[in-house]
Design an enzyme around this catalytic site. Sequence first.
Site, PDB file in Angstrom:
ATOM      1  CG  HIS A 109     -39.356  23.400   9.634  1.00  0.00           C
ATOM      2  ND1 HIS A 109     -38.572  24.295  10.332  1.00  0.00           N
ATOM      3  CD2 HIS A 109     -38.709  23.177   8.476  1.00  0.00           C
ATOM      4  CE1 HIS A 109     -37.493  24.587   9.614  1.00  0.00           C
ATOM      5  NE2 HIS A 109     -37.546  23.908   8.476  1.00  0.00           N
ATOM      6  CG  HIS A 165     -37.477  23.108   3.489  1.00  0.00           C
ATOM      7  ND1 HIS A 165     -37.073  24.416   3.419  1.00  0.00           N
ATOM      8  CD2 HIS A 165     -37.134  22.679   4.736  1.00  0.00           C
ATOM      9  CE1 HIS A 165     -36.497  24.764   4.568  1.00  0.00           C
ATOM     10  NE2 HIS A 165     -36.526  23.725   5.386  1.00  0.00           N
ATOM     11  CE  LYS A 221     -36.725  29.272   9.524  1.00  0.00           C
ATOM     12  NZ  LYS A 221     -36.804  27.855   9.319  1.00  0.00           N
ATOM     13  CG  HIS A 255     -31.606  27.859  10.678  1.00  0.00           C
ATOM     14  ND1 HIS A 255     -31.697  26.676   9.979  1.00  0.00           N
ATOM     15  CD2 HIS A 255     -30.338  27.885  11.179  1.00  0.00           C
ATOM     16  CE1 HIS A 255     -30.533  26.025  10.043  1.00  0.00           C
ATOM     17  NE2 HIS A 255     -29.694  26.738  10.764  1.00  0.00           N
ATOM     18  CG  HIS A 294     -34.429  22.929  12.241  1.00  0.00           C
ATOM     19  ND1 HIS A 294     -33.660  23.838  12.911  1.00  0.00           N
ATOM     20  CD2 HIS A 294     -34.474  23.361  10.952  1.00  0.00           C
ATOM     21  CE1 HIS A 294     -33.263  24.778  12.069  1.00  0.00           C
ATOM     22  NE2 HIS A 294     -33.755  24.516  10.879  1.00  0.00           N
ATOM     23  CG  ASP A 348     -35.569  21.001   8.367  1.00  0.00           C
ATOM     24  OD1 ASP A 348     -35.912  21.726   7.418  1.00  0.00           O
ATOM     25  OD2 ASP A 348     -34.404  20.935   8.788  1.00  0.00           O
ATOM     26  CG  HIS A 395     -30.805  19.491  -1.002  1.00  0.00           C
ATOM     27  ND1 HIS A 395     -30.661  20.779  -1.466  1.00  0.00           N
ATOM     28  CD2 HIS A 395     -31.021  19.605   0.329  1.00  0.00           C
ATOM     29  CE1 HIS A 395     -30.788  21.636  -0.466  1.00  0.00           C
ATOM     30  NE2 HIS A 395     -31.007  20.949   0.646  1.00  0.00           N
TER      31      HIS A 395
HETATM   32  N1  LIG Z   1     -32.347  21.733   7.226  1.00  0.00           N
HETATM   33  C1  LIG Z   1     -31.510  21.741   6.219  1.00  0.00           C
HETATM   34  O1  LIG Z   1     -30.427  21.167   6.336  1.00  0.00           O
HETATM   35  N2  LIG Z   1     -31.788  22.349   5.034  1.00  0.00           N
HETATM   36  C2  LIG Z   1     -32.937  23.167   4.725  1.00  0.00           C
HETATM   37  C3  LIG Z   1     -32.842  24.536   5.299  1.00  0.00           C
HETATM   38  C4  LIG Z   1     -33.076  24.595   6.803  1.00  0.00           C
HETATM   39  O2  LIG Z   1     -34.153  24.246   7.280  1.00  0.00           O
HETATM   40  O3  LIG Z   1     -32.180  25.001   7.539  1.00  0.00           O
HETATM   41  C5  LIG Z   1     -33.077  23.245   3.214  1.00  0.00           C
HETATM   42  O4  LIG Z   1     -33.852  24.090   2.738  1.00  0.00           O
HETATM   43  O5  LIG Z   1     -32.456  22.460   2.498  1.00  0.00           O
HETATM   44 ZN   LIG Z   2     -35.927  23.689   7.287  1.00  0.00          ZN
HETATM   45 ZN   LIG Z   3     -33.263  25.651   9.192  1.00  0.00          ZN
END
Ligand SMILES: NC(=O)N[C@@H](CC(=O)O)C(=O)O
Ligand SMILES: [Zn+2]
Ligand SMILES: [Zn+2]
Length: 343
Positions: free
Chosen positions: A13, A15, A99, A136, A174, A247, A251
């Site tokens: 998982h 991003h 997803k 999610h 998660h 996860d 940001h």
């Molecule tokens: N986990 C998070 O708090 N943020 C994730 C999105 C997600 O996995 O829910 C994101 O893309 O920023």
């Molecule tokens: Zn995520």
């Molecule tokens: Zn998520």
Amino acid sequence: MNKLTITRPDDWHLHLRDNEFLTQTVPASARYFGRAIIMPNLVPPVTTMDDAIAYQKRIVQATPASSRFEPLMTLYLTDNTTPDDIQNAVDSKVVVACKLYPAGATTNSDSGVTDINRIKPTLEKMAELGLPLLIHGEVTTDDIDIFDREKIFIETTLEPLVNSIPSLKIVLEHITTKQAVEFVTQAPSRVAATITPHHLAYNRNHMLVGGIRPHFYCLPILKRNEHQAALQQAATSGNPKFFLGTDSAPHAQDKKETACGCAGCYSAFAAIELYAETFEALDALDKLEGFASHFGPDFYGLPRNEDTITLVKSEWQAPESLEFGDTQVIPLRAGTTLNWKVA
Ligand SMILES: NC(=O)N[C@@H](CC(=O)O)C(=O)O
Ligand SMILES: [Zn+2]
Ligand SMILES: [Zn+2]
């Protein structure tokens, strides 16, 4: 123990974001992970096979030549995803899962699914073709307290879904609660869960006592310590239903340190080292390899990685911040001492 060699781990998982961010995010994960399930919540989201193929190309371009890191792509389900889209995705061989974001649940989930019953034929097609559904797992209605959203999702949506589509493979992503651990433990073997390094290492006190710490804010939100303890128990139990998914969700600093901050913790710069630290603290380093390197590929029906990585006990400082496009991201554990390092 001062040294630990394990099968190369994978991240189930992740991003990576897109474009200019890939030059930082991809090498960070490629340093020690063999593969990663790439989340599709871009703006706009990755909803078609063509989107997924193009995104995978951009990731591969940002992968260091020395690495064999393999991005495994996912499709973002919307109310309009059809069984044909699923067939195309499977035929592409690029997409390995879909997803499900309940609309409005988390970062970039606005075009997510508004009612799971609307995509029942699509989910049935996934079951037929053996394509796992990654979830999610939070309800989104205003009347449900943010700390209860995962538990209520399990009761109202997940349990009926598991029962209504008997062969659908599901990963509850998660997980953050003891109810999730209990549900997944008793569910059929086609139901599994990922656990992040931050939900293992922290509870809501870390986020809220002595000041509000935006870099611990993620969704699903950190819960009470009894839930953290249940996750620690699950991750170190040797039960193959629980495996690694960071996860890691970067940001920019100014999007986190603001009046209305984004959800997401950035851990990929040291995720396997962070997991090792927690497993060591729980006296369970011998369980790390199953959790990090075996149970994920076994669940997805993929081969385990053939090479290994070695973690050595060696202190190093997590950076205060890291480059992120033309701005910066504050990583988990910024400026603190970490105990394990990939050799
Ligand atoms: N986990 C998070 O708090 N943020 C994730 C999105 C997600 O996995 O829910 C994101 O893309 O920023
Ligand atoms: Zn995520
Ligand atoms: Zn998520």
